[in-house]
Design a protein around this motif. Structure first.
Motif, PDB file in Angstrom:
ATOM      1  N   PHE A  21     -62.016-103.187 -73.336  1.00  0.00           N
ATOM      2  CA  PHE A  21     -62.212-101.743 -73.254  1.00  0.00           C
ATOM      3  C   PHE A  21     -63.017-101.296 -74.464  1.00  0.00           C
ATOM      4  CE2 PHE A  21     -57.723-101.229 -71.171  1.00  0.00           C
ATOM      5  CZ  PHE A  21     -58.162-101.943 -70.069  1.00  0.00           C
ATOM      6  N   PHE A  22     -64.155-100.629 -74.252  1.00  0.00           N
ATOM      7  CA  PHE A  22     -64.920-100.130 -75.397  1.00  0.00           C
ATOM      8  C   PHE A  22     -65.601 -98.814 -75.062  1.00  0.00           C
ATOM      9  CE2 PHE A  22     -67.984-102.905 -73.205  1.00  0.00           C
ATOM     10  CZ  PHE A  22     -69.190-102.240 -73.294  1.00  0.00           C
ATOM     11  N   HIS A  41     -65.736 -99.516 -69.867  1.00  0.00           N
ATOM     12  CA  HIS A  41     -66.462 -98.914 -70.987  1.00  0.00           C
ATOM     13  C   HIS A  41     -67.081 -97.583 -70.599  1.00  0.00           C
ATOM     14  CE1 HIS A  41     -70.743 -99.694 -69.839  1.00  0.00           C
ATOM     15  NE2 HIS A  41     -70.255-100.755 -69.221  1.00  0.00           N
ATOM     16  N   HIS A  42     -67.196 -96.706 -71.588  1.00  0.00           N
ATOM     17  CA  HIS A  42     -67.837 -95.393 -71.438  1.00  0.00           C
ATOM     18  C   HIS A  42     -67.227 -94.587 -70.290  1.00  0.00           C
ATOM     19  CE1 HIS A  42     -70.968 -97.483 -73.854  1.00  0.00           C
ATOM     20  NE2 HIS A  42     -71.097 -96.295 -74.406  1.00  0.00           N
ATOM     21  N   VAL A  59     -65.723-101.189 -64.845  1.00  0.00           N
ATOM     22  CA  VAL A  59     -65.550 -99.760 -64.591  1.00  0.00           C
ATOM     23  C   VAL A  59     -66.258 -99.033 -65.729  1.00  0.00           C
ATOM     24  CG1 VAL A  59     -63.883 -97.895 -64.301  1.00  0.00           C
ATOM     25  CG2 VAL A  59     -63.354-100.186 -63.420  1.00  0.00           C
ATOM     26  N   SER A  60     -67.353 -98.318 -65.420  1.00  0.00           N
ATOM     27  CA  SER A  60     -68.217 -97.796 -66.475  1.00  0.00           C
ATOM     28  C   SER A  60     -68.700 -96.382 -66.159  1.00  0.00           C
ATOM     29  CB  SER A  60     -69.430 -98.717 -66.661  1.00  0.00           C
ATOM     30  OG  SER A  60     -70.162 -98.868 -65.454  1.00  0.00           O
ATOM     31  N   SER A 111     -63.382 -96.768 -79.367  1.00  0.00           N
ATOM     32  CA  SER A 111     -62.995 -95.721 -78.436  1.00  0.00           C
ATOM     33  C   SER A 111     -62.545 -94.486 -79.202  1.00  0.00           C
ATOM     34  CB  SER A 111     -61.895 -96.227 -77.504  1.00  0.00           C
ATOM     35  OG  SER A 111     -62.403 -97.214 -76.618  1.00  0.00           O
ATOM     36  N   TYR A 112     -62.419 -93.369 -78.488  1.00  0.00           N
ATOM     37  CA  TYR A 112     -62.084 -92.091 -79.116  1.00  0.00           C
ATOM     38  C   TYR A 112     -60.867 -91.521 -78.399  1.00  0.00           C
ATOM     39  CZ  TYR A 112     -63.112 -87.673 -81.557  1.00  0.00           C
ATOM     40  OH  TYR A 112     -63.074 -86.571 -82.385  1.00  0.00           O
ATOM     41  N   TYR A 113     -59.799 -91.291 -79.160  1.00  0.00           N
ATOM     42  CA  TYR A 113     -58.548 -90.780 -78.616  1.00  0.00           C
ATOM     43  C   TYR A 113     -58.305 -89.379 -79.177  1.00  0.00           C
ATOM     44  CZ  TYR A 113     -57.793 -95.768 -77.726  1.00  0.00           C
ATOM     45  OH  TYR A 113     -57.924 -97.079 -77.321  1.00  0.00           O
ATOM     46  N   GLU A 114     -58.173 -88.395 -78.294  1.00  0.00           N
ATOM     47  CA  GLU A 114     -57.973 -87.019 -78.714  1.00  0.00           C
ATOM     48  C   GLU A 114     -56.748 -86.448 -77.999  1.00  0.00           C
ATOM     49  OE1 GLU A 114     -60.303 -82.699 -78.630  1.00  0.00           O
ATOM     50  OE2 GLU A 114     -61.327 -84.520 -77.977  1.00  0.00           O
ATOM     51  N   ASN A 115     -55.738 -86.067 -78.785  1.00  0.00           N
ATOM     52  CA  ASN A 115     -54.494 -85.540 -78.220  1.00  0.00           C
ATOM     53  C   ASN A 115     -53.885 -86.511 -77.215  1.00  0.00           C
ATOM     54  OD1 ASN A 115     -54.926 -83.162 -79.724  1.00  0.00           O
ATOM     55  ND2 ASN A 115     -56.088 -82.226 -78.051  1.00  0.00           N
TER      56      ASN A 115
END
Length: 456
Positions: A360-361, A338-339, A311-312, A386-390
Motif C-alpha cells: 500500500f503506498f 496505491h493512490h 487497486v489504484s 500514505s496520508y492519514y487524517e482523522n
C-alpha cells in the motif's frame, strides 16, 4: 546547523520538532538553523532528479506565539520554487518567501508547522543556511555528512497520471483486460450484461448512467474484459460487479459505482447485501480511477485467494465497509493498492487477511471511524508514504502478521500505529514511484476517481 544525507528518500511529516527525530525517518538532506529566542528551521531535500527536487520544511517557534508567519530565505545556487503545498511560496526567484495558509497561521510558542515544495535546480543543490521568521533570524553553523546515494531517484507528480496499462502486481502478471477483442459502447443494462458475461474478449465502454434492476444486482463479469466509463459519463447505479471463481484478466476503470440511498452504518442491516466490486478467486485484475460509494455491504471485496490485483487512483467513500481482503486459509494473494482516497468509512480500510504480499503506498485515508490499515493472519504488508487524517488506528497488525511502514503522515489520528516484522521488498517484483506523503491529499483530490480524458 546540520546537514545529513542517507540512502533512502524520506517523505513528508507534518509536525516534527527536532533534527534527531527527522533524521530517524531517513532524510536525504536535513538542515537545522536555530536562535536562542526565535525559531528553528528543518529543511529537508526528500528527493532529487536532473533539474529538480522536492523539499520539506518544518518551522519550530522558539519565541512568543504568532498568528500569521512568513519564512524567508535565499537559495545559494539560484534554485527556484515551482509549486508548493501547505504554504504560499513565491515562485520563479531565488529569494523566497513562504507564507501561511488559512488553517496553519497560528504558531504557538514551542509549536511547529510544516510545508513542502517542488523546485528547479542546476548542477548543484546546496541547502540554504540563513532563514528569517517574521524578520527574526534563525542562524547556526553547518556540518555536512554524506551517506549512500538514493538508489531510485523519484520524479515530481505527473501532470496527468493516467496510464493505460496497470502497474503493481496486476501489471507484473500481464493484465491486459479485453485488449484482444472488439470495442463496444453500451448504454443499457442488457447490453452491459451481455458483453460482460461473454466468453469473448471485449473493451466495453459505458456511455451513460445505467440503473441496475433488480436493485442490488451484481453484474457477472467474465474473463478478458475491460469495462471503462466514457469520460465521466459511465455510472452503475444501485448495483455492482461480481468476478467469480476462475475469472481472470479484467480491467474496471473510470466508472462511478453508487447507490442512490445513504449507506447504512449498521453491520446487521442485510436487506440488500451487495458490493460495489466483489471478487472471488479471481486473477489479474486492475481497478482504476473509479468512484465507489454507498454500497450496503463492501465497497470492494477481494475474497478467496483473488490475486495479482492492483487497486489504484480510486475514490472509495461513504460506507460501513470499505475494502475487505481475505476469506481464505491460504496465503497466496498478491495485492497492490496505491493512490486511493478512502474517506468517511468505518471498517476494512482495508482489512488484509492472509495475503502473501500486500503493498500500500500513497493512499489518503480521511475521517475513518473504525480502523485504518489492518494486517491480519499471515499477511506481509508494506505501507509507504500514505496520508492519514482523522483516522482511528491508522495502521496496526495482529500477532501473526507483519507490517512495515515508512514515510507516512498522521494528522489528527488516534489509537494504534503498530509495526513489526520485515514483510517483503516490493521493488523485487515491480518498479514504482513514490510521491511525497504531504502531496497526496491534493494529488488525489484532483486526480482520483473518473477523469474526463479516460475512455474517450
Amino acid at each position: 546547523m546540520t546537514v545529513t544525507k542517507k540512502g533512502r528518500p524520506w517523505r513528508t511529516a507534518l509536525v516534527l520538532g527536532t533534527t534527531a527525530a527527522l533524521a530517524a525517518l531517513g532524510a536525504v538532506t536535513a538542515v537545522t538553523a536555530q536562535a536562542a529566542a526565535g525559531c528553528r528551521v528543518d529543511y529537508r531535500v526528500s528527493s532529487e532528479w536532473s533539474g529538480g527536487f522536492n523539499a520539506d520544511v518544518t518551522i519550530t517557534n522558539l519565541g512568543d506565539a504568532v498568528n500569521g508567519w512568513r519564512l524567508a530565505w535565499t537559495f545559494p545556487a539560484s534554485q527556484q520554487v515551482t509549486q508548493s503545498w501547505n504554504a504560499t511560496v513565491t515562485a520563479g526567484t531565488s529569494s523566497v518567501t513562504a507564507t501561511n495558509v488559512d488553517w496553519n497561521a497560528a504558531l504557538p510558542a514551542g509549536g511547529s508547522v510544516s510545508f513542502g515544495f517542488t523546485g528547479s535546480r542546476g548542477a548543484t543543490n546546496p541547502a540554504p543556511t540563513v532563514f528569517t521568521l517574521n524578520g527574526t533570524a534563525c542562524t547556526g553553523g553547518v556540518t555536512p555528512t554524506t551517506g549512500a546515494p538514493s538508489p531510485t531517484p523519484t520524479t515530481p507528480p505527473a501532470g496527468v497520471p493516467y496510464s493505460n496499462a496497470p502497474d503493481g502486481f496486476a501489471g507484473a502478471a500481464g493484465t491486459t483486460g479485453g485488449a484482444a477483442g472488439a470495442t463496444v459502447t453500451v448504454t443499457s443494462q442488457a447490453d452491459l450484461e451481455r458483453y460482460a458475461a461473454s466468453s469473448t474478449p471485449y473493451v466495453i465502454r459505458v456511455g451513460a448512467a445505467i440503473t441496475v434492476s433488480p436493485y442490488g444486482r451484481e453484474i457477472p463479469v467474465g474473463s478478458n474484459k475491460t469495462i471503462v466509463g466514457v469520460g465521466r459519463n459511465g455510472q452503475i447505479v444501485n448495483g455492482g460487479f461480481h468476478l467469480g471463481a476462475g475469472t481472470a484478466n479484467v480491467i474496471i476503470r473510470n466508472l462511478t459505482i453508487r447507490d442512490t440511498r445513504v449507506a447504512s452504518d449498521d453491520p446487521d442491516d442485510k436487506d440488500f447485501d451487495y458490493d460495489g466490486i466483489q471478487m472471488d478467486t479471481a486473477n489479474r485484475i486492475w481497478i482504476d480511477h473509479n468512484t465507489i460509494t454507498r454500497m450496503n455491504d463492501g465497497l470492494i471485496d477481494s475474497r478467496k485467494d483473488t490475486t495479482n490485483l492492483t487497486v489504484s487512483w480510486n475514490v472509495i467513500a461513504e460506507g460501513n465497509k470499505a475494502f475487505g481482503i481475505g476469506w481464505t486459509d491460504n496465503v497466496t494473494a498478491r495485492i497492490t493498492m496505491h493512490h486511493n482516497w478512502i474517506h468517511d468509512t468505518n471498517v476494512r480500510n482495508p482489512s488484509t487477511d492472509n495475503v502473501q504480499y500486500a503493498h500500500f503506498f500513497n493512499n489518503y485515508l480521511q475521517n475513518i471511524r473504525g480502523y485504518g490499515n489492518y494486517s491480519r493472519g499471515r499477511t506481509k504488508l508494506v505501507i509507504e508514504n500514505s496520508y492519514y487524517e482523522n483516522v482511528k488506528d491508522p495502521y496496526y497488525r495482529d500477532d501473526t502478521a507483519e507490517l512495515r511502514q515508512s514515510g507516512s503522515v498522521c494528522v489528527g489520528c488516534t489509537g494504534q500505529r503498530e509495526t513489526g516484522g520485515s514483510a517483503f521488498t516490493p521493488s523485487s517484483f515491480y518498479s514504482y514511484r513514490l510521491d511525497p506523503a504531504a502531496q497526496v491529499p491534493a494529488l488525489l483530490r484532483t486526480y482520483a476517481g473518473p477523469q474526463a480524458a479516460i475512455g474517450q
